[in-house]
Design a protein around this motif. Structure first.
Motif, PDB file in Angstrom:
ATOM      1  N   UNK A  64       3.104  -5.794 -10.279  1.00  0.00           N
ATOM      2  CA  UNK A  64       4.359  -5.535  -9.575  1.00  0.00           C
ATOM      3  C   UNK A  64       4.317  -4.198  -8.847  1.00  0.00           C
ATOM      4  N   UNK A  67       2.138  -4.254  -5.766  1.00  0.00           N
ATOM      5  CA  UNK A  67       2.792  -4.928  -4.647  1.00  0.00           C
ATOM      6  C   UNK A  67       3.885  -4.050  -4.069  1.00  0.00           C
ATOM      7  N   UNK A  68       4.630  -3.412  -4.948  1.00  0.00           N
ATOM      8  CA  UNK A  68       5.708  -2.537  -4.499  1.00  0.00           C
ATOM      9  C   UNK A  68       5.166  -1.449  -3.589  1.00  0.00           C
ATOM     10  N   UNK A  70       2.625  -1.505  -1.832  1.00  0.00           N
ATOM     11  CA  UNK A  70       2.148  -2.042  -0.561  1.00  0.00           C
ATOM     12  C   UNK A  70       3.304  -2.478   0.331  1.00  0.00           C
ATOM     13  N   UNK A  71       4.309  -3.109  -0.274  1.00  0.00           N
ATOM     14  CA  UNK A  71       5.385  -3.714   0.507  1.00  0.00           C
ATOM     15  C   UNK A  71       6.454  -2.708   0.914  1.00  0.00           C
ATOM     16  N   UNK A  72       6.900  -1.906  -0.041  1.00  0.00           N
ATOM     17  CA  UNK A  72       7.905  -0.896   0.290  1.00  0.00           C
ATOM     18  C   UNK A  72       7.175   0.323   0.833  1.00  0.00           C
ATOM     19  N   UNK A  73       7.340   0.553   2.131  1.00  0.00           N
ATOM     20  CA  UNK A  73       6.573   1.631   2.749  1.00  0.00           C
ATOM     21  C   UNK A  73       7.132   2.989   2.400  1.00  0.00           C
ATOM     22  N   UNK A 125      -2.405   1.079  -8.442  1.00  0.00           N
ATOM     23  CA  UNK A 125      -3.756   1.509  -8.168  1.00  0.00           C
ATOM     24  C   UNK A 125      -3.733   2.732  -7.246  1.00  0.00           C
ATOM     25  N   UNK A 128      -6.108   4.134  -2.913  1.00  0.00           N
ATOM     26  CA  UNK A 128      -5.810   4.378  -1.496  1.00  0.00           C
ATOM     27  C   UNK A 128      -5.457   5.824  -1.189  1.00  0.00           C
TER      28      UNK A 128
ATOM     29  N   UNK B   4       1.499  -1.941   5.511  1.00  0.00           N
ATOM     30  CA  UNK B   4       1.237  -3.370   5.480  1.00  0.00           C
ATOM     31  C   UNK B   4       0.977  -3.943   6.861  1.00  0.00           C
ATOM     32  N   UNK B  64       6.274 -10.667  -4.969  1.00  0.00           N
ATOM     33  CA  UNK B  64       6.855  -9.384  -5.341  1.00  0.00           C
ATOM     34  C   UNK B  64       8.296  -9.542  -5.815  1.00  0.00           C
ATOM     35  N   UNK B  67       8.570 -11.120  -9.233  1.00  0.00           N
ATOM     36  CA  UNK B  67       8.241 -10.173 -10.296  1.00  0.00           C
ATOM     37  C   UNK B  67       9.379  -9.179 -10.477  1.00  0.00           C
ATOM     38  N   UNK B  71      11.145  -8.299 -13.852  1.00  0.00           N
ATOM     39  CA  UNK B  71      10.892  -7.015 -14.501  1.00  0.00           C
ATOM     40  C   UNK B  71      12.104  -6.101 -14.487  1.00  0.00           C
TER      41      UNK B  71
END
Lengths: 202, 202
Positions: A64, A67-68, A70-73, A125, A128, B4, B64, B67, B71
């Motif tokens: 989660x 993804x967060x 990556x998705x939420x800039x 992670x 980056x 992204x 996302x 999840x 969560x």
DNA sequence: ATTACTAACTTTCGAGTAT
DNA sequence: TATACTCGAAAGTTAGTAA
């Protein structure tokens, strides 16, 4: 299952229908997840009660958070809380070997030792955030592997310090941060194993 | 890849190393993702530029949001914005057939027609909001499949109305909501195809 | 350097069942 | 009803290469 703490009552054929796989595969999946310690099961008359273990929830949370990220800039820096540990005690040796290369990359001559920090919970992670790479090299018959590094701020109760986090490319996913600093942080700030510190990245 | 929208330059062997699979499998994965329209690729001298398509980003976002829903234990209701569409125009026929069963379940006799709403963006799975189920039944030689339903509020610019969303179990994942109401909403509020409305669930 | 095909090899799946 | 084993079939992986 409305809450992540809830137990879910489901039979292997219901799960199979839901996932559009066979009852046999659903049964096998559940047993594999149990084997990996990600879920707990208890047989009921009709079906079985299934719930996530702590480990399972952590894995979901890690996915989660990635993804967060990556998705939420967000421009927000990542702050990860962790506990100071002794690591394997090899830090000093390796820093000594990498010292001159580190100096060229990060701009200061490192203290011969690392501060090891074990994150308290799942986190995205950090690959980056890599700022640069030290290529692998040889000294005599010994090979030293490629290592990435990134600037971080280590934050204690009443102090903070600009340091570098190193990320050896080979030993991926031990999930313990190794911090390089200008001086002996344990001595400078009176840090000892088990102390809570924050690592601010980016 | 910091945003992204970015393109990522990566070779199949780099990707293979990163994922701990062979270069061949990495190459195959990329080609499959491209085949499914989830990524776009362009060959570079060394490696290839990879970026997500709109469809790929939507899929990631759906995962996302699911999840997140699981969560982060929010009590907040889910609000999904969508566009009114004509659907397949079968709504009226089916509502007529299900009408007496619907009346027993949802407490009112439904208008013979559905308002179809196509979500604008990815959204979490709404299965868990199910309030009840209408079991499959036969009329003559025709079988009508099991259908779930849940109460929702449909919200327009200057009006709102309590309705029910129906979720036929067979035709999963068309991603268009079918709304059952007390009266003809198109007439009552002057709704027409393409109008934006919100669906509040839970 | 690449990407990606083919041909083995390996893993996963699920129909048939046992329990 | 359940779960879950066996084993042949299907799908996935990758070494060896071609382009």
């Amino acid at each position: 299952m409305k809450s992540k703490e809830d137990k879910l009552s489901i039979s292997s054929s219901e799960l199979g229908d839901y996932m559009r796989i066979s009852q046999q595969s659903a049964s096998r999946y559940l047993s594999e997840l149990e084997g990996k310690g990600l879920i707990e099961r208890s047989r009921e008359g009709k079906g079985q009660l299934v719930k996530f273990t702590e480990k399972g929830l952590n894995l979901l949370e890690e996915i989660y958070l990635n993804l967060q990220d990556f998705i939420e800039e967000k421009g927000k820096p990542l702050v990860i809380e962790g506990k100071v540990t002794s690591g394997l005690g090899e830090g000093a040796y390796y820093v000594r070997e990498y010292a001159d290369k580190l100096q060229k990359s990060i701009g200061f001559f490192p203290f011969y030792g690392t501060l090891n920090i074990k994150p308290l919970k799942a986190h995205p992670n950090i690959d980056k955030y890599t700022a640069g790479t030290i290529r692998s090299f040889k000294k005599g018959d010994r090979t030293f592997g490629e290592t990435e590094y990134m600037p971080v701020k280590i934050i204690g109760d009443e102090w903070e310090e600009d340091c570098y986090l190193i990320l050896p490319k080979r030993t991926h996913h031990i999930d313990e941060f190794e911090i390089i600093s200008r001086s002996n942080l344990r001595k400078k700030f009176g840090i000892k194993d088990g102390d809570l510190v924050k690592v601010r990245i980016g």
